[in-house]
Design a protein around this motif. Sequence first.
Motif, PDB file in Angstrom:
ATOM      1  N   MET A 181       0.825  -1.204   0.000  1.00 11.06           N
ATOM      2  CA  MET A 181       0.000   0.000   0.000  1.00 11.06           C
ATOM      3  C   MET A 181       0.864   1.261   0.000  1.00 11.06           C
ATOM      4  SD  MET A 181      -2.728   1.313   2.834  1.00 11.06           S
ATOM      5  CE  MET A 181      -2.119   2.857   3.437  1.00 11.06           C
ATOM      6  N   ALA A 182       0.464   2.250  -0.830  1.00  8.62           N
ATOM      7  CA  ALA A 182       1.230   3.507  -0.880  1.00  8.62           C
ATOM      8  C   ALA A 182       1.092   4.240   0.447  1.00  8.62           C
ATOM      9  CB  ALA A 182       0.697   4.376  -2.014  1.00  8.62           C
ATOM     10  N   ALA A 183       2.102   5.051   0.763  1.00  6.93           N
ATOM     11  CA  ALA A 183       2.067   5.771   2.044  1.00  6.93           C
ATOM     12  C   ALA A 183       1.040   6.887   2.023  1.00  6.93           C
ATOM     13  CB  ALA A 183       3.445   6.334   2.356  1.00  6.93           C
ATOM     14  N   SER A 184       0.690   7.337   0.803  1.00  4.67           N
ATOM     15  CA  SER A 184      -0.291   8.419   0.752  1.00  4.67           C
ATOM     16  C   SER A 184      -1.401   8.090  -0.232  1.00  4.67           C
ATOM     17  CB  SER A 184       0.393   9.730   0.401  1.00  4.67           C
ATOM     18  OG  SER A 184       1.041   9.599  -0.837  1.00  4.67           O
ATOM     19  N   LEU A 185      -2.517   8.759  -0.009  1.00  4.61           N
ATOM     20  CA  LEU A 185      -3.745   8.448  -0.740  1.00  4.61           C
ATOM     21  C   LEU A 185      -4.473   9.770  -0.994  1.00  4.61           C
ATOM     22  CD1 LEU A 185      -5.908   6.182  -1.411  1.00  4.61           C
ATOM     23  CD2 LEU A 185      -6.653   6.402   0.958  1.00  4.61           C
ATOM     24  N   ALA A 186      -4.909   9.949  -2.250  1.00  2.00           N
ATOM     25  CA  ALA A 186      -5.706  11.145  -2.538  1.00  2.00           C
ATOM     26  C   ALA A 186      -7.073  10.700  -3.028  1.00  2.00           C
ATOM     27  CB  ALA A 186      -5.016  11.994  -3.598  1.00  2.00           C
ATOM     28  N   ILE A 187      -8.122  11.338  -2.540  1.00  2.00           N
ATOM     29  CA  ILE A 187      -9.483  11.059  -3.003  1.00  2.00           C
ATOM     30  C   ILE A 187      -9.906  12.305  -3.766  1.00  2.00           C
ATOM     31  CG2 ILE A 187     -11.825  10.377  -2.317  1.00  2.00           C
ATOM     32  CD1 ILE A 187      -9.707   8.466  -1.236  1.00  2.00           C
ATOM     33  N   ILE A 188     -10.095  12.177  -5.053  1.00  2.00           N
ATOM     34  CA  ILE A 188     -10.426  13.356  -5.858  1.00  2.00           C
ATOM     35  C   ILE A 188     -11.788  13.184  -6.529  1.00  2.00           C
ATOM     36  CG2 ILE A 188      -8.008  13.976  -6.309  1.00  2.00           C
ATOM     37  CD1 ILE A 188      -8.607  12.661  -9.170  1.00  2.00           C
ATOM     38  N   ASN A 189     -12.267  14.274  -7.117  1.00  2.00           N
ATOM     39  CA  ASN A 189     -13.530  14.252  -7.861  1.00  2.00           C
ATOM     40  C   ASN A 189     -14.714  13.904  -6.947  1.00  2.00           C
ATOM     41  OD1 ASN A 189     -15.264  14.467 -10.010  1.00  2.00           O
ATOM     42  ND2 ASN A 189     -14.749  12.461 -10.892  1.00  2.00           N
ATOM     43  N   CYS A 190     -14.815  14.626  -5.852  1.00  2.00           N
ATOM     44  CA  CYS A 190     -15.923  14.439  -4.908  1.00  2.00           C
ATOM     45  C   CYS A 190     -16.897  15.601  -5.117  1.00  2.00           C
ATOM     46  CB  CYS A 190     -15.432  14.496  -3.466  1.00  2.00           C
ATOM     47  SG  CYS A 190     -13.961  13.502  -3.164  1.00  2.00           S
ATOM     48  N   SER A 191     -18.176  15.291  -5.345  1.00  2.00           N
ATOM     49  CA  SER A 191     -19.136  16.388  -5.528  1.00  2.00           C
ATOM     50  C   SER A 191     -19.163  17.263  -4.279  1.00  2.00           C
ATOM     51  CB  SER A 191     -20.524  15.837  -5.832  1.00  2.00           C
ATOM     52  OG  SER A 191     -20.938  15.005  -4.773  1.00  2.00           O
ATOM     53  N   GLN A 192     -19.111  16.629  -3.126  1.00  2.00           N
ATOM     54  CA  GLN A 192     -19.084  17.366  -1.858  1.00  2.00           C
ATOM     55  C   GLN A 192     -18.165  16.619  -0.896  1.00  2.00           C
ATOM     56  OE1 GLN A 192     -23.242  16.916  -0.678  1.00  2.00           O
ATOM     57  NE2 GLN A 192     -23.769  18.922  -1.531  1.00  2.00           N
ATOM     58  N   VAL A 193     -17.290  17.368  -0.228  1.00  2.22           N
ATOM     59  CA  VAL A 193     -16.607  16.796   0.934  1.00  2.22           C
ATOM     60  C   VAL A 193     -17.248  17.471   2.141  1.00  2.22           C
ATOM     61  CG1 VAL A 193     -14.450  16.470   2.185  1.00  2.22           C
ATOM     62  CG2 VAL A 193     -14.458  16.372  -0.312  1.00  2.22           C
ATOM     63  N   VAL A 194     -17.989  16.651   2.897  1.00  3.89           N
ATOM     64  CA  VAL A 194     -18.720  17.169   4.059  1.00  3.89           C
ATOM     65  C   VAL A 194     -17.754  17.058   5.238  1.00  3.89           C
ATOM     66  CG1 VAL A 194     -20.781  16.842   5.484  1.00  3.89           C
ATOM     67  CG2 VAL A 194     -20.870  16.401   3.014  1.00  3.89           C
ATOM     68  N   SER A 236     -19.855  22.581   6.903  1.00  2.32           N
ATOM     69  CA  SER A 236     -18.597  22.978   6.230  1.00  2.32           C
ATOM     70  C   SER A 236     -18.329  22.076   5.019  1.00  2.32           C
ATOM     71  CB  SER A 236     -17.404  22.924   7.187  1.00  2.32           C
ATOM     72  OG  SER A 236     -17.613  23.774   8.269  1.00  2.32           O
ATOM     73  N   VAL A 237     -19.204  22.217   4.023  1.00  6.52           N
ATOM     74  CA  VAL A 237     -19.114  21.386   2.811  1.00  6.52           C
ATOM     75  C   VAL A 237     -18.174  22.046   1.800  1.00  6.52           C
ATOM     76  CG1 VAL A 237     -20.440  20.457   0.864  1.00  6.52           C
ATOM     77  CG2 VAL A 237     -21.477  20.564   3.152  1.00  6.52           C
ATOM     78  N   ILE A 238     -17.288  21.257   1.216  1.00  5.10           N
ATOM     79  CA  ILE A 238     -16.443  21.754   0.113  1.00  5.10           C
ATOM     80  C   ILE A 238     -16.951  21.121  -1.180  1.00  5.10           C
ATOM     81  CG2 ILE A 238     -14.104  21.899  -0.834  1.00  5.10           C
ATOM     82  CD1 ILE A 238     -13.052  21.506   2.044  1.00  5.10           C
ATOM     83  N   GLU A 239     -17.453  21.956  -2.095  1.00  2.73           N
ATOM     84  CA  GLU A 239     -17.918  21.452  -3.398  1.00  2.73           C
ATOM     85  C   GLU A 239     -16.694  21.167  -4.260  1.00  2.73           C
ATOM     86  OE1 GLU A 239     -21.321  21.353  -4.045  1.00  2.73           O
ATOM     87  OE2 GLU A 239     -21.956  22.445  -2.234  1.00  2.73           O
ATOM     88  N   ASP A 240     -16.780  20.130  -5.092  1.00  2.00           N
ATOM     89  CA  ASP A 240     -15.642  19.685  -5.920  1.00  2.00           C
ATOM     90  C   ASP A 240     -14.378  19.589  -5.058  1.00  2.00           C
ATOM     91  OD1 ASP A 240     -14.259  18.755  -8.105  1.00  2.00           O
ATOM     92  OD2 ASP A 240     -13.867  20.738  -8.932  1.00  2.00           O
ATOM     93  N   GLY A 241     -14.534  18.897  -3.931  1.00  3.73           N
ATOM     94  CA  GLY A 241     -13.446  18.811  -2.958  1.00  3.73           C
ATOM     95  C   GLY A 241     -12.612  17.557  -3.125  1.00  3.73           C
ATOM     96  N   ALA A 242     -11.607  17.473  -2.295  1.00  3.78           N
ATOM     97  CA  ALA A 242     -10.709  16.312  -2.308  1.00  3.78           C
ATOM     98  C   ALA A 242     -10.044  16.186  -0.939  1.00  3.78           C
ATOM     99  CB  ALA A 242      -9.662  16.486  -3.399  1.00  3.78           C
ATOM    100  N   LEU A 243      -9.447  15.005  -0.728  1.00  8.30           N
ATOM    101  CA  LEU A 243      -8.793  14.686   0.558  1.00  8.30           C
ATOM    102  C   LEU A 243      -7.402  14.162   0.271  1.00  8.30           C
ATOM    103  CD1 LEU A 243     -11.025  12.208   2.620  1.00  8.30           C
ATOM    104  CD2 LEU A 243     -10.493  14.576   3.200  1.00  8.30           C
TER     105      LEU A 243
END
Length: 427
Positions: free
Chosen positions: A1-14, A32-39
Amino acid sequence: MAASLAIINCSQVVTLAGPARPRVGAELRQLSVIEDGALFVRNQRIEQVGKRSDIERSVDETCDVIDAGGRVVLPGFVDAHTHPVFAGTRAGEFEERSQGATYQEIAARGGGIQSTVRATRNATLEELVAAGKRYSQWFLRNGTTTVEAKSGYGLTLEDELKLLRAIKQLDQETPLRYVSTFLGAHDIPPEYKSRREEYVSLLINEMLPRVAEEKLAEYCDVFCEAKVFTVDESRQILSSARSHGLGLRVHADQLSLSGGAELAAELRAVTADHLEYADIRGIGALKSANVQSVFLPGSVYALGSNRYPPAREMIDAGLAIVIATDFNPGSSPTPSIPMVLSIAATQMKLSPAEGITAATINASYSLGRGDVIGSLEKGKMADFVIHDCEDYREIPYFFGMEHPWQVYAGGQLAFALQEKLATDLRG
Ligand code: NIG
Ligand code: FE
């Protein structure tokens, strides 16, 4: 497993980002919703939350990238009241209740909690862990990553220890996080019916010291109810638990107004749970003692009652509300936070946002973990869920189904939806 992970293309990050304390009043609606957000996640923790374009700058070739496909991301639900370790089911009693028998009638003739106690005493630790693992998967696939877990179906020293050890093992062996609560005062066992004070002394003089010594529970709970443990008995048990360093939670005013809320306030309990019959005095007492109120609408629904707790009064009084499933084999056989959010919306008139706050950040504070889980903020554990919808309000709106597409606990995949149409399965 990679040490880092990105979650992209989220309609909302709540994110539920906000003040470092449980939310009250109008704050309950601020997600505190972020539209078109990522983690961005590194070493099991959240390193960055923001707009997709900002997060993409942190991505390099060592990073795993998950395209959420325009779905919604939420913190994993924190279910702050469950009874997830037991043997057998009570599907027969469910059928009887569907034909008009009441929960109290069934309990009075030795069914109800007592029937689960009989089955659980007869089960081995291994059998309880095996059943508990199956339920842990049910929680995860409904989007829950942490549960508070009560004992309470043993009611002897050895059987209660067996349940708490099962909870510890489940915490170690499943991706779900467990916070354990000793509920030896769930009912008076049948062998003590005519000498209940002896059971109270057993709880205080033998069970609690042992549970504390073996560090098997963080909290102690009591079913405070006219026909179960009286206010005086509950006070004795909970005061003793506190002297052993345990936090306090109380099953209060569930089936009648019995003074449970006021007792929770008097003892500065962390939570008072149920509260279907709580009145204005109880609510005022909870507020002045800063006790969080835990709503368990699944149990009202499953018992066929329409007596929901006075939620709006409690919100208006400034209580830091929590919503949980009360998952158990009798009064609330559901592991689904989305289901209870739906009931809370239609029957208690909580908005989807209020319900989500109550089942994430507020629930995490009620378990003493507000600084590590319950919101998507830098430094917290990467416990998050990609739900298969575009807008968080769809979670309680489309009810009776499982929404999660992928569930992560500590940045590790804990559940993924298998999208297989029948035509694919036939090959
Ligand atoms: O929270 N109220 C007491 N305990 C559970 C019911 C447990 C059972 O029926 O097995 C509750 O509703
Ligand atoms: Fe309960």
